[in-house]
Design an enzyme around this catalytic site. Structure first.
Site, PDB file in Angstrom:
ATOM      1  N   ARG A  51     -27.676 -31.924  40.477  1.00 23.89           N
ATOM      2  CA  ARG A  51     -27.063 -31.471  41.724  1.00 23.89           C
ATOM      3  C   ARG A  51     -26.701 -32.668  42.590  1.00 23.89           C
ATOM      4  NH1 ARG A  51     -30.110 -30.335  45.928  1.00 23.89           N
ATOM      5  NH2 ARG A  51     -31.823 -29.516  44.655  1.00 23.89           N
ATOM      6  N   ASP A 177      -3.921 -29.703  52.192  1.00 21.95           N
ATOM      7  CA  ASP A 177      -4.105 -29.074  50.885  1.00 21.95           C
ATOM      8  C   ASP A 177      -2.926 -29.496  50.021  1.00 21.95           C
ATOM      9  OD1 ASP A 177      -4.187 -27.414  48.658  1.00 21.95           O
ATOM     10  OD2 ASP A 177      -4.934 -25.696  49.776  1.00 21.95           O
TER      11      ASP A 177
END
Length: 384
Positions: A51, A177
């Site tokens: 992680r 984006d």
């Protein structure tokens, strides 16, 4: 001083050193959750738990940063996971976001319904109207200017440099984006943006077989906050997903060349068809963003939207009549897809300012033979 490598070379080699153990040209997939420590707190290569870090994910993150010309690349389990982590890093209850009035429905849903429930406010505005953008910014409260260009699904082109200047004068973070363009066609950081967002599921992965998202950030302090949340919350990409994304990126440039040339030919074909009301594609000279797209992009991309004179009935029938263009969510793969935004990608924004008209169809133009694609569209188009 070493000569800076060109994009095609970077896409193949950045973060991709051969395996020193075996000499394998392609780095292995580190399909592991944890790592043996040499002693307590003495980590091999800094790796403790996947992680927090994984060599396969880290190689992708190095590559992502290099592609966009940024300092920090971070890889996530999906595009929305990347967006959510960025929003958490910047915003607190009561803060405000300005975003385009035609952003991806999932982005608006995340901002309006998820972060909105904790007190984050937003204003949607036509980003081509710079004065309207300036008016929408609330001094001391607006923290993010969110840009999507080309936009989804109407292919609006926003002036990244001008909007970045407006945002920075107001002291806010400018996010772009870049999913529709990909770094092969557009580099927002070089135009003044602070953060680039990608759904790597789309053009970067490129084969409709992987889910992922990315953030590329230049600011060290913001990158540190995002990296902490990536670890603390855990929205990371898995090793196999990261490896598949790297593999896809290696052919990004050559794929984008074909996506662009196919889309241009199809847009011109559709523009001349009697059943089509409007074609939304920046490669057409009549598109209002054509000249701006020529300035800030190196190609016009593989996405097209079109509206039908016959309304919703004609649009729906068309979507259900193509064969090579398969009816599906998503975009950016090697195969061509057709989408009905009003009830698919943008269903969540029905009844809002972002609602997509029901006579609109979106095409993700693949890399198949363009003559076959045009024949497929022609057979599905209304005869009258």
């Amino acid at each position: 001083m070493a000569k800076k490598k060109n994009f095609d070379t970077v896409a193949i080699h950045a973060g991709q050193a051969f395996d020193p153990t075996t000499g394998a040209v392609i780095p292995p997939i580190y399909q592991t959750s944890t790592y043996v420590q040499e002693s307590i707190g003495n980590l091999r290569g800094g790796y403790e738990y996947s992680r927090g870090g994984n060599p396969t994910r880290n190689s992708l993150e190095t590559l992502l940063a290099a592609l966009e010309g940024g300092k920090h690349g971070l890889s996530f389990a999906s595009g929305l996971a990347a967006e959510d982590t960025l929003l958490r890093a910047i915003l607190k209850p009561g803060d405000h976001i300005v975003l385009g009035n035609d952003v991806y429905g999932g982005t608006h849903r995340l901002i309006e319904r998820v972060h909105g429930s904790s007190g984050v406010r937003n204003t949607t505005v036509d980003l081509s109207d710079l004065r309207a953008v300036e008016k929408a910014i609330i001094a001391g409260e607006t923290k993010i200017l969110w840009i999507e260009t080309p936009s989804n699904p109407l292919m609006k082109i926003s002036d990244i440099a001008e909007l970045a200047d407006i945002g920075h004068r107001a002291g806010i973070v400018v996010v772009v984006d870049n999913t529709f363009a990909s770094p092969a066609l557009q580099n927002p950081l070089s135009l003044g943006a602070d953060v680039v967002v990608h759904s790597t599921t789309k053009y970067l992965g490129g084969h409709s077989d992987v889910l992922g998202g990315a953030l590329i950030i230049n600011d060290d302090e913001l990158a540190e906050k995002v990296t902490f949340l990536q670890f603390a919350v855990g929205p990371v990409s898995a090793p196999l997903d990261a490896w598949l994304t790297v593999r896809g990126i290696k052919t990004l440039s050559v794929r984008m060349d074909r996506h662009c040339s196919n889309a241009q030919a199809i847009a011109e074909f559709l523009d001349a068809h009697a059943a089509v009301e409007t074609v939304y594609y920046p490669g057409l000279p009549a598109h209002p963003g054509h000249e701006l797209a020529k300035q800030q992009m190196s190609g016009f991309g593989g996405m097209i939207a079109l509206s039908f004179k016959g309304g919703a009935k004609a649009a729906r029938k068309f979507c259900e009549s193509t064969h090579l263009f398969q009816l599906a969510e998503s975009l950016g793969g090697v195969e061509s897809l057709v989408n009905y935004p009003a009830e698919m990608t943008h269903a969540s924004v029905r009844g809002t300012e972002l609602e997509v008209a029901d006579n609109i169809v979106r095409l993700s133009v693949g890399i198949e033979d363009v003559a076959d694609l045009i024949a497929d569209l022609e057979a599905a188009l209304p005869r009258k």
